[in-house]
Design an enzyme around this catalytic site. Structure first.
Site, PDB file in Angstrom:
ATOM      1  CG  ASP A 222      -0.201   0.147   2.519  1.00  0.00           C
ATOM      2  OD1 ASP A 222       0.966  -0.239   2.563  1.00  0.00           O
ATOM      3  OD2 ASP A 222      -0.804   0.639   3.493  1.00  0.00           O
ATOM      4  CD  GLU A 223       5.267   3.721   2.331  1.00  0.00           C
ATOM      5  OE1 GLU A 223       4.600   4.133   3.290  1.00  0.00           O
ATOM      6  OE2 GLU A 223       6.443   3.344   2.419  1.00  0.00           O
TER       7      GLU A 223
END
Length: 378
Positions: A95-96
Site C-alpha cells: 500500500d505504499e
C-alpha cells in the site's frame, strides 16, 4: 494508502463504513491486529496489538478476518493507476509507493495529476490516500505520513527546515527505538533540532549512519536512476500468526512446510533460487527466536525446502507452544536449471515449471502436498 486493509474492508462492506473495525487473523484469542480503522485508532488501537487487548480499548470494534487476495487485487489495480501518472514508480509495500515527478514540465501540472489521482481512488475504490511531495524521498515519506488520513502535503524547496519544525524526531524514517531513546536523552524531540545538531556530536555519539540521515533529509536532489531502478529482491518470505498455539512437533513441521512451499513458489515465479534460508518462531509468551543458514546447495524446490525446515525446527524449537512462525529465503540469485540437475538429489525432471503453469490457470498456491492440507484448520 490510509489504514489500507481496514479501508478496503469498509469500502467493500457498507455496514462497516464509519465504524471501528480491526483486521485480524483467524480467531481472536491468538490473533493480532494487522490494521485498524481510524475509528479504532482514535481509541488507541494499533497494528501488532493482540486482538483481545484491542477489544478492551475499543469494545465496539468489529473484528474482520484478513482477506489477502482481496488486498492484493486492490493493490495491483492501484499501482496501475500510479503508472498512468508516471512511468517511474517504486513500490515499497502493498500500500505504499514512490512516484517520480521529474518528467512533468512544472510542479503545478504534477499537483493537478496527483489531486486527480486522489479523486480516482475515492471514486473507483472508495479509498483515501495520503501524498507527500518533496525534493527527496525521505521528506516525501515524512510528508505523506504527516496529515493522515487523506493528507496532501507539499514541501517546497527552501521550506524544508520550516516544515521539520512541526515534525517529531520519532517520525523520521530510519530512526529506530534505541536511537530514539538516546536522542531523547540528549533533549532532541523535534526533527529541526536533529537537523541543527552538531555534526561531530552526531558522528561521535551515533556514527556515520545518523549523520548521513541528517544530510539526506536536507538534500535537494538524489539519484533517480539509482532510487527507481528495479532492484532484485534480497529475500522472499511468508509468515503466519496461528489461530491457536501449536505444541505438536509434526503439526509445526507441516505449517512450516506450508509457508516454505509458498516461499518457493513465489521465488520461482520471480525466477530465483536461494543459497540461504531463515526460520522465525514466536512462542505463546511472545518471546521469539530466529535462525539463518547459508546453504552449500541451491534451494529451488519444495521437497528440498521441507528437508531444510525439518532440520532447522529440530535445531531451533524448544518444545514450547508456538503462536507464530515465518520462513524466508535469502542470498537470492537467478534460477539455474543446471544447478537443479546437478543437485545432491541427483538428476531429475524439474516439475516446478509445470506447477507454475497450473497455478496460472487455477490461482496462486493451488498446488500443495496433501500433508499440509491440515493447515487450513489453523
Amino acid at each position: 494508502m490510509d489504514a489500507f486493509f481496514a479501508s478496503v474492508e469498509q469500502a467493500s462492506n457498507p455496514y462497516l463504513k464509519g465504524k471501528a473495525i480491526i483486521v485480524t487473523g483467524k480467531g481472536l484469542r491468538h490473533s493480532v491486529v494487522t490494521t485498524a480503522s481510524y475509528e479504532a485508532k482514535r481509541k488507541g488501537v494499533r497494528s501488532g496489538m493482540p486482538a483481545h487487548e484491542a477489544l478492551k480499548l475499543c469494545p465496539e470494534a468489529i473484528p474482520v478476518e484478513a482477506d489477502g487476495k482481496k488486498y492484493e487485487y486492490v493493490s495491483r489495480e492501484i499501482m496501475k493507476l500510479l503508472h498512468s501518472i508516471s512511468p517511474e514508480i517504486l513500490v515499497t509495500s502493498i500500500d505504499e509507493a514512490y512516484i517520480d515527478l521529474a518528467h512533468f514540465e512544472n510542479l503545478k501540472e504534477a499537483l493537478r495529476q496527483l489531486k486527480g489521482l486522489k479523486l480516482r481512488l475515492i471514486k473507483e475504490f472508495g479509498l483515501t490516500a495520503s501524498i507527500g511531495i518533496a525534493a527527496n524521498p525521505i521528506l516525501a515519506k515524512i510528508g505523506s505520513d504527516f496529515r493522515k488520513p487523506d493528507g496532501f502535503v507539499v514541501i517546497c524547496r527552501g521550506a524544508e527546515k520550516e516544515f521539520l519544525k512541526q515534525v517529531d524526531v520519532k517520525d523520521i524514517p530510519g530512526i529506530g527505538p534505541h536511537t530514539l531513546i538516546k536522542l531523547s536523552s540528549y533533549g532532541y524531540e523535534k526533527a529541526i533540532e536533529f537537523i541543527e545538531a552538531d555534526d561531530f556530536f552526531l558522528y561521535s555519539n551515533f556514527g556515520n549512519a545518523l549523520l548521513g540521515l541528517k544530510k539526506a533529509l536536507l538534500a535537494c536532489s538524489f539519484s533517480r536512476a539509482e532510487f527507481f531502478k528495479n532492484s532484485p529482491p534480497k529475500s522472499i518470505g511468508h509468515s503466519m500468526t496461528l489461530s491457536r498455539n501449536i505444541e505438536d512437533g509434526e503439526l509445526l513441521k507441516r505449517v512450516a512446510c506450508f509457508l516454505g512451499a509458498k516461499v518457493i513458489y513465489r521465488m520461482r515465479r520471480k525466477g530465483f533460487e536461494a543459497e540461504g534460508v531463515s526460520l522465525f518462531l514466536k512462542y505463546s509468551d511472545f518471546s521469539a527466536v530466529r535462525t539463518s543458514r547459508k546453504l552449500n546447495f541451491p534451494l529451488s524446490n519444495v521437497q528440498r525446502m521441507n528437508q531444510v525446515l525439518y532440520w532447522l525446527i529440530e535445531e531451533l524449537w524448544n518444545k514450547e507452544p508456538i503462536r507464530a512462525l515465518g520462513v524466508s529465503c535469502n542470498r537470492l540469485k537467478p534460477f539455474n536449471t543446471l544447478s537443479e540437475q546437478l543437485s545432491f538429489l541427483g538428476a531429475r525432471r524439474d516439475l516446478m515449471d509445470t506447477s507454475l503453469k497450473i497455478e496460472e490457470a487455477f490461482g496462486k498456491y493451488s498446488l500443495f502436498p496433501a500433508s499440509i492440507l491440515v493447515v487450513s484448520e489453523l
